[in-house]
Design an enzyme around this catalytic site. Structure first.
Site, mmCIF file in Angstrom:
data_model
loop_
_atom_site.group_PDB
_atom_site.id
_atom_site.type_symbol
_atom_site.label_atom_id
_atom_site.label_comp_id
_atom_site.label_asym_id
_atom_site.label_seq_id
_atom_site.Cartn_x
_atom_site.Cartn_y
_atom_site.Cartn_z
ATOM 1 N N THR A 309 77.693 5.696 25.985
ATOM 2 C CA THR A 309 76.538 6.414 25.451
ATOM 3 C C THR A 309 76.816 7.908 25.380
ATOM 4 O O THR A 309 77.692 8.435 26.057
ATOM 5 C CB THR A 309 75.286 6.223 26.320
ATOM 6 N N ASP A 310 76.039 8.594 24.544
ATOM 7 C CA ASP A 310 76.063 10.049 24.573
ATOM 8 C C ASP A 310 75.523 10.502 25.928
ATOM 9 O O ASP A 310 74.954 9.716 26.692
ATOM 10 C CB ASP A 310 75.246 10.620 23.414
ATOM 11 N N TRP A 311 75.662 11.762 26.215
ATOM 12 C CA TRP A 311 75.463 12.268 27.576
ATOM 13 C C TRP A 311 73.977 12.376 27.963
ATOM 14 O O TRP A 311 73.158 12.910 27.226
ATOM 15 C CB TRP A 311 76.114 13.645 27.693
#
Length: 590
Positions: A309-311
């Site tokens: 996932t993105d952060w």
């Protein structure tokens, strides 16, 4: 699975003569729940001075290196910051591997990074190059229209990354820049899907090599299924930018570059923060979106690589002293544990920017998540480490790193790419500049200009002027927001007035760092020539302006004629602004 960490270790997983799948099962069968959980988190990590281990970073709220590896059993890290030398980075990497080797199973760490090779003052999108060779940003690579050059860049970056122990690139970014106001265009290959796919595939081939293995850097392509159609161009790091919209019913078009990357063997995928509005897909952020990650990515495209996932989708945090809520768009009401469950159910393997291993352990211990689900992703994550050769040879030659990173050959290639990316948009005959003329300059060091002409103090004294500008953007409330250049594409009135004032006195060349397709009409009307760049040195620019290097760059997107045209365009449809000032592919020779 053994929960007894004192059990004698069956170390046959270290036997490189065994098939990778067999080695995975030997290792996985011995891992405790905590050791499995540690695989699932990839987050930022800091480096100590001169390659020492770090005690942590209070500015970013990062724990010590030892706490990550020994306390949380984590072994995937995104390295922040720039070391003064490549050797220092390599020594830190080796110390991290020594730390990992001291653990019960000795699972090596995997170090990743955001882009490090380009000129940029935007740490939200890129990290300064430091000792690495320096190239134009991806938009500039797109302006070269040269897939061989892009693959060569990837190959050079691969050699520099592996020299210091970086084995995962959190790039390329193959989103389509179809919304002119979008703040992330700089790291894309522009507006055209076919070009983005061609260059994205070349980029992956360069980084991963002819065959994936111990010499490779694994690429994490982003942001699936395409982050360009942001409502009003706002960035989904922030709640006001969480919506992706498709008024042109053009969702499928944004998948085109990803298909090219899959065909090239791209290993990892990062979904975007944004949430799709008005499509067949669930209206939640893509990292939580089972209809996208499982239905589209896993099932339709058959992707069985790592999905990270993105952060920061799970827990709230603090950035630069400001509270920063989790980017849990569409599921803000869920608890962190519930968000974690939804991400895993969607089909992701790793939580980017998170370190809350205790939450995942608790979910398995409570029976909310079956341990068998962890095993599915753990196999993918371990497979990557095995295939990268990290179990056989986790260390790098720190003494050789300084000679490899930023080698003269690599820097020369980067410099040539910078020159090839510079795009001449208009010219009434002032270019190329004659040798030895009197030049008035702004934004260029006079000592650099001295090799091309005589620097004078005022426009009135000059034969020509050179002004370097940054494409405009709105100032927002916080420092972090201002890393993401968003908002108006119109230059401030005072900037336009200043350009006009100089241009009224002397033929004027305006060079614009065009990280977004700014409204250039008023500049073009005033200036004798307008040039676009996406990260180039003053020397590279002056070589092109003087005719010492060929002007070869071509626009990677349309330049809109007006703000009204931008506002009327559909953010999911490329080349949709009415009567653009300059079209995709435009660029003059000198």
């Amino acid at each position: 699975m053994s929960n007894d960490a004192t059990t004698t270790v069956d170390d046959r997983y270290r036997d490189a003569s065994l098939p990778v799948e067999e080695r995975i099962e030997i290792l996985l069968s011995q891992m405790t729940l905590a050791e499995k959980a540690g695989l699932f988190f990839q987050t930022m990590i800091s480096m100590g001075q001169d390659g020492e281990l770090s005690d942590g970073d209070p500015v970013f709220g990062l724990p010590s290196n030892a706490e990550y590896v020994l306390g949380r059993s984590m072994n995937h890290f995104n390295l922040l910051g720039v070391a003064p030398t490549a050797g220092a980075m390599a020594r830190w990497h080796n110390r991290m591997q020594e730390l990992a080797a001291s653990t019960r199973l000795g699972i090596p760490v995997t170090i990743s990074t955001d882009p490090r090779h380009a000129f940029s003052d935007n740490p939200g999108a890129a990290i300064l190059a430091g000792p690495f060779s320096q190239w134009p940003e991806p938009l500039g690579l797109a302006a070269t229209r040269d897939a061989e050059l892009v693959e060569r860049f990837g190959d050079i970056a691969r050699q520099e990354y592996t020299a210091v122990g970086i084995r995962v690139a959190l790039h390329p970014q193959v989103d389509l820049a179809t919304e002119p106001r979008w703040s992330r265009a700089l790291q894309t290959f522009g507006e055209d899907a076919d070009l983005s796919g061609e260059l994205g595939a070349a980029y992956v081939r360069g980084f991963q090599g002819e065959s994936f293995g111990p010499g490779s850097v694994s690429t994490m392509t982003k942001h699936f299924p395409g982050g360009g159609p942001q409502k009003d161009g706002e960035d989904p790091h922030f709640a006001y930018g969480r919506e992706q919209v498709y008024p042109g019913d053009n969702f499928e078009h944004h998948l085109t570059p990803f298909e090219a990357v899959f065909a090239a063997g791209g290993r990892q995928i990062m979904p975007y923060y944004g949430m799709p509005i008005g499509t067949e897909y669930e209206e939640v952020g893509f990292g939580f979106n089972k209809s996208v990650l499982t239905g589209l990515l896993r099932e339709r495209f058959g992707f069985d690589g790592i999905v990270c996932t993105d952060w920061g989708l799970v827990t709230d945090s603090e950035i630069m002293g400001q509270p920063f809520p989790a980017r849990a768009w569409g599921v803000e009401h869920l608890t962190p544990e519930e968000r974690m469950v939804k991400i895993l159910d969607a089909g992701a393997d790793q939580f980017g920017g998170e370190k809350c291993t205790e939450l995942l352990i608790g979910l398995v211990e409570s029976g909310t998540i079956p341990e068998a689900r962890l095993d599915v992703s753990a196999r993918r994550l371990l497979r990557e480490k095995f295939e990268l050769g990290l179990f056989e040879n986790p260390y790098v030659d720190a003494d050789a790193a300084d000679a490899i990173v930023g080698a003269a050959e690599f820097r020369a290639a980067g410099d040539a790419a910078q020159r090839a990316s510079i795009t001449v948009l208009s010219n009434d005959g002032v270019l190329p500049l004659a040798a030895g003329i009197k030049l008035y300059v702004e934004g260029v060091a006079p000592e650099t200009v001295a090799a091309y002409g005589d620097v004078v103090a005022t426009p009135a004294e000059a034969d020509a002027a050179i002004l370097r500008l940054q494409a405009p953007y709105d100032q927002r409330a916080t420092m972090f927001e201002n890393f993401f250049h968003a908002g108006s594409l119109d230059f401030p009135a005072e900037t336009l007035a200043h350009v006009a004032e100089v241009a009224a006195q002397v033929p004027t060349v305006v060079d614009v760092f065009l990280d977004r397709p700014a409204i250039l009409g008023p500049i073009v009307d005033s200036a004798a020539a307008v040039v676009a760049n996406w990260g180039v040195s003053a020397e590279a620019l002056l070589d092109v302006l003087s005719g010492a290097a060929e002007a070869k760059g071509r626009l990677p997107f349309d330049i809109p004629r007006s703000t009204a045209a931008v506002e009327a365009s559909r953010p999911d449809v490329p080349f949709d602004t009415e009567d653009p000032l300059f079209r995709f592919g435009h660029g003059l020779a000198l």
